[in-house]
Scaffold this motif. Structure first.
Motif, PDB file in Angstrom:
ATOM      1  N   GLU A   1       0.847  -1.193   0.000  1.00 58.62           N
ATOM      2  CA  GLU A   1       0.000   0.000   0.000  1.00 58.62           C
ATOM      3  C   GLU A   1       0.882   1.242   0.000  1.00 58.62           C
ATOM      4  OE1 GLU A   1      -0.272  -1.717   3.451  1.00 58.62           O
ATOM      5  OE2 GLU A   1      -0.927  -3.284   2.105  1.00 58.62           O
ATOM      6  N   GLY A   2       2.115   1.101   0.449  1.00 64.41           N
ATOM      7  CA  GLY A   2       3.034   2.238   0.541  1.00 64.41           C
ATOM      8  C   GLY A   2       4.045   2.240  -0.571  1.00 64.41           C
ATOM      9  N   LYS A   3       5.128   2.969  -0.324  1.00 61.50           N
ATOM     10  CA  LYS A   3       6.191   3.068  -1.317  1.00 61.50           C
ATOM     11  C   LYS A   3       7.227   1.988  -1.050  1.00 61.50           C
ATOM     12  CE  LYS A   3       5.574   7.961  -2.017  1.00 61.50           C
ATOM     13  NZ  LYS A   3       6.158   9.290  -1.929  1.00 61.50           N
ATOM     14  N   VAL A   4       7.160   0.929  -1.820  1.00 58.28           N
ATOM     15  CA  VAL A   4       8.065  -0.204  -1.685  1.00 58.28           C
ATOM     16  C   VAL A   4       8.852  -0.313  -2.988  1.00 58.28           C
ATOM     17  CG1 VAL A   4       8.169  -2.707  -1.358  1.00 58.28           C
ATOM     18  CG2 VAL A   4       6.436  -1.373  -0.168  1.00 58.28           C
ATOM     19  N   ASP A   5      10.181  -0.512  -2.866  1.00 58.50           N
ATOM     20  CA  ASP A   5      11.020  -0.618  -4.068  1.00 58.50           C
ATOM     21  C   ASP A   5      10.505  -1.665  -5.041  1.00 58.50           C
ATOM     22  OD1 ASP A   5      12.752   1.391  -3.401  1.00 58.50           O
ATOM     23  OD2 ASP A   5      14.389   0.086  -2.778  1.00 58.50           O
TER      24      ASP A   5
ATOM     25  N   ARG B   1       7.562  -0.468  -6.934  1.00 59.35           N
ATOM     26  CA  ARG B   1       7.964   0.544  -7.928  1.00 59.35           C
ATOM     27  C   ARG B   1       8.613  -0.105  -9.146  1.00 59.35           C
ATOM     28  NH1 ARG B   1       9.170   4.216  -3.576  1.00 59.35           N
ATOM     29  NH2 ARG B   1      11.257   3.347  -3.411  1.00 59.35           N
ATOM     30  N   HIS B   2       9.354  -1.190  -8.933  1.00 58.10           N
ATOM     31  CA  HIS B   2       9.995  -1.864 -10.063  1.00 58.10           C
ATOM     32  C   HIS B   2       8.978  -2.469 -11.031  1.00 58.10           C
ATOM     33  CE1 HIS B   2      13.805  -2.336  -7.437  1.00 58.10           C
ATOM     34  NE2 HIS B   2      13.874  -1.238  -8.155  1.00 58.10           N
ATOM     35  N   TRP B   3       7.770  -2.687 -10.559  1.00 59.79           N
ATOM     36  CA  TRP B   3       6.705  -3.199 -11.423  1.00 59.79           C
ATOM     37  C   TRP B   3       6.111  -2.091 -12.297  1.00 59.79           C
ATOM     38  CZ3 TRP B   3       4.742  -8.128 -12.205  1.00 59.79           C
ATOM     39  CH2 TRP B   3       5.271  -9.126 -11.394  1.00 59.79           C
ATOM     40  N   GLY B   4       6.469  -0.839 -12.041  1.00 61.33           N
ATOM     41  CA  GLY B   4       5.923   0.285 -12.810  1.00 61.33           C
ATOM     42  C   GLY B   4       4.435   0.420 -12.551  1.00 61.33           C
ATOM     43  N   VAL B   5       3.666   0.659 -13.610  1.00 63.10           N
ATOM     44  CA  VAL B   5       2.216   0.838 -13.444  1.00 63.10           C
ATOM     45  C   VAL B   5       1.546  -0.442 -12.951  1.00 63.10           C
ATOM     46  CG1 VAL B   5       2.010   2.698 -15.132  1.00 63.10           C
ATOM     47  CG2 VAL B   5       1.744   0.349 -15.888  1.00 63.10           C
ATOM     48  N   LEU B   6       2.178  -1.581 -13.177  1.00 61.65           N
ATOM     49  CA  LEU B   6       1.617  -2.850 -12.697  1.00 61.65           C
ATOM     50  C   LEU B   6       1.813  -3.041 -11.192  1.00 61.65           C
ATOM     51  CD1 LEU B   6       2.653  -5.279 -15.579  1.00 61.65           C
ATOM     52  CD2 LEU B   6       0.448  -4.161 -15.206  1.00 61.65           C
ATOM     53  N   GLY B   7       2.532  -2.134 -10.549  1.00 60.84           N
ATOM     54  CA  GLY B   7       2.729  -2.204  -9.110  1.00 60.84           C
ATOM     55  C   GLY B   7       1.435  -2.182  -8.337  1.00 60.84           C
ATOM     56  N   VAL B   8       0.414  -1.577  -8.927  1.00 57.54           N
ATOM     57  CA  VAL B   8      -0.898  -1.527  -8.271  1.00 57.54           C
ATOM     58  C   VAL B   8      -1.459  -2.931  -8.041  1.00 57.54           C
ATOM     59  CG1 VAL B   8      -2.290  -1.313 -10.377  1.00 57.54           C
ATOM     60  CG2 VAL B   8      -3.073  -0.267  -8.254  1.00 57.54           C
ATOM     61  N   LEU B   9      -1.024  -3.902  -8.826  1.00 59.92           N
ATOM     62  CA  LEU B   9      -1.491  -5.277  -8.661  1.00 59.92           C
ATOM     63  C   LEU B   9      -1.075  -5.866  -7.314  1.00 59.92           C
ATOM     64  CD1 LEU B   9      -0.697  -6.715 -12.214  1.00 59.92           C
ATOM     65  CD2 LEU B   9      -2.938  -6.099 -11.286  1.00 59.92           C
ATOM     66  N   TRP B  10      -0.077  -5.281  -6.674  1.00 58.34           N
ATOM     67  CA  TRP B  10       0.421  -5.804  -5.404  1.00 58.34           C
ATOM     68  C   TRP B  10      -0.278  -5.206  -4.191  1.00 58.34           C
ATOM     69  CZ3 TRP B  10       2.984 -10.129  -4.959  1.00 58.34           C
ATOM     70  CH2 TRP B  10       3.579 -10.644  -6.109  1.00 58.34           C
ATOM     71  N   VAL B  11      -1.114  -4.219  -4.387  1.00 56.72           N
ATOM     72  CA  VAL B  11      -1.828  -3.620  -3.253  1.00 56.72           C
ATOM     73  C   VAL B  11      -2.703  -4.658  -2.543  1.00 56.72           C
ATOM     74  CG1 VAL B  11      -3.517  -1.872  -2.578  1.00 56.72           C
ATOM     75  CG2 VAL B  11      -1.662  -1.277  -4.160  1.00 56.72           C
ATOM     76  N   PRO B  12      -3.480  -5.488  -3.253  1.00 55.33           N
ATOM     77  CA  PRO B  12      -4.259  -6.519  -2.546  1.00 55.33           C
ATOM     78  C   PRO B  12      -3.372  -7.492  -1.752  1.00 55.33           C
ATOM     79  CG  PRO B  12      -5.066  -6.282  -4.784  1.00 55.33           C
ATOM     80  CD  PRO B  12      -3.807  -5.467  -4.681  1.00 55.33           C
ATOM     81  N   TYR B  13      -2.216  -7.820  -2.271  1.00 52.95           N
ATOM     82  CA  TYR B  13      -1.294  -8.696  -1.542  1.00 52.95           C
ATOM     83  C   TYR B  13      -0.892  -8.036  -0.224  1.00 52.95           C
ATOM     84  CZ  TYR B  13       2.770 -11.602  -0.466  1.00 52.95           C
ATOM     85  OH  TYR B  13       3.664 -12.434   0.160  1.00 52.95           O
TER      86      TYR B  13
ATOM     87  N   LEU C   1      -3.642  -8.323   2.181  1.00 48.68           N
ATOM     88  CA  LEU C   1      -3.877  -9.705   2.583  1.00 48.68           C
ATOM     89  C   LEU C   1      -2.904 -10.174   3.669  1.00 48.68           C
ATOM     90  CD1 LEU C   1      -5.832 -11.923   1.600  1.00 48.68           C
ATOM     91  CD2 LEU C   1      -4.045 -12.677   0.047  1.00 48.68           C
ATOM     92  N   PHE C   2      -1.666  -9.704   3.596  1.00 46.35           N
ATOM     93  CA  PHE C   2      -0.628 -10.160   4.524  1.00 46.35           C
ATOM     94  C   PHE C   2      -0.128  -9.001   5.371  1.00 46.35           C
ATOM     95  CE2 PHE C   2      -0.456 -13.205   1.055  1.00 46.35           C
ATOM     96  CZ  PHE C   2      -0.455 -14.400   1.749  1.00 46.35           C
ATOM     97  N   SER C   3      -0.025  -9.243   6.668  1.00 43.87           N
ATOM     98  CA  SER C   3       0.529  -8.212   7.551  1.00 43.87           C
ATOM     99  C   SER C   3       2.050  -8.233   7.433  1.00 43.87           C
ATOM    100  CB  SER C   3       0.102  -8.462   8.996  1.00 43.87           C
ATOM    101  OG  SER C   3       0.608  -9.708   9.444  1.00 43.87           O
ATOM    102  N   HIS C   4       2.655  -7.054   7.600  1.00 42.45           N
ATOM    103  CA  HIS C   4       4.104  -6.962   7.465  1.00 42.45           C
ATOM    104  C   HIS C   4       4.797  -7.818   8.518  1.00 42.45           C
ATOM    105  CE1 HIS C   4       7.888  -5.485   6.161  1.00 42.45           C
ATOM    106  NE2 HIS C   4       8.169  -4.888   7.306  1.00 42.45           N
ATOM    107  N   ARG C   5       5.773  -8.582   8.039  1.00 47.94           N
ATOM    108  CA  ARG C   5       6.547  -9.504   8.869  1.00 47.94           C
ATOM    109  C   ARG C   5       5.710 -10.650   9.425  1.00 47.94           C
ATOM    110  NH1 ARG C   5      11.579  -8.169  11.592  1.00 47.94           N
ATOM    111  NH2 ARG C   5      12.731  -7.063  10.024  1.00 47.94           N
ATOM    112  N   GLY C   6       4.574 -10.910   8.803  1.00 45.18           N
ATOM    113  CA  GLY C   6       3.767 -12.069   9.167  1.00 45.18           C
ATOM    114  C   GLY C   6       4.182 -13.246   8.303  1.00 45.18           C
TER     115      GLY C   6
END
Length: 171
Positions: A60-64, A67-79, A82-87
């Motif tokens: 949901e934030g600014k993750v390298d 960003r490397h996915w470019g415009v397709l980076g939005v596809l990772w927002v649901p991921y 779905l998963f809590s950080h460091r879970g």
């Protein structure tokens, strides 16, 4: 916890040492690595380092990696939702597997959509059976890149198991 840039530098440095060691070992006839195996390892390692980092659980934030996915980076927002950080995404076996399954799900949805829109379009096929000499370097490269990230984060190999065990025991 290192920044994304530091994680990338750690993985690049580790790859450089590993590649030099593998090259030396093959020149000394201690190891046999075909060019195809080296390429598969390298591509999977690079994908694991730059595109499929464990930090995609912060998508949901600014993750390298996002960003490397470019415009397709939005596809990772649901991921990331779905998963809590460091879970579970930061566990040693299941975490990397969740990202591979997520990519497979996205690919399946895209293939399904293309087949629905253009049913007569010839889609490329994956040759069957897939040999272990192809799959193994891919898995080793991908998982090694993930594990280096987790080591840098200070995540122990039993991370996910310890959390589950505590929940079962009621702690």
């Amino acid at each position: 916890m290192p920044s994304g840039r530091v994680h990338n530098l750690i993985n690049i440095a580790a790859y450089s040492v590993l590649a030099a060691g593998a090259l030396y070992a093959t020149r000394q006839d201690l190891l046999v690595v075909t060019p195809a195996q080296a390429l598969n390892f390298t591509l999977a390692y690079a994908a694991g380092t730059f595109l499929l980092s464990p930090d995609l659980d912060l998508a949901e934030g600014k993750v390298d990696s996002k960003r490397h996915w470019g415009v397709l980076g939005v596809l990772w927002v649901p991921y990331g939702m779905l998963f809590s950080h460091r879970g579970w995404s930061h566990s040693w076996v299941i975490g990397p597997l969740t990202r591979l399954l997520y990519v497979a799900l996205i690919a399946a949805l895209i293939v399904g959509l293309v087949r629905f829109i253009a049913p007569d379009l010839q889609m490329p096929t994956i040759p069957q059976p897939i040999a272990w000499k192809v799959v193994l370097p891919l898995l080793i490269g991908y998982y090694l890149s993930q594990w280096l990230h987790l080591i840098a984060d200070g995540v122990r190999p039993d991370h996910g198991l310890r959390k589950s065990y505590r929940k079962v025991r009621g702690r």
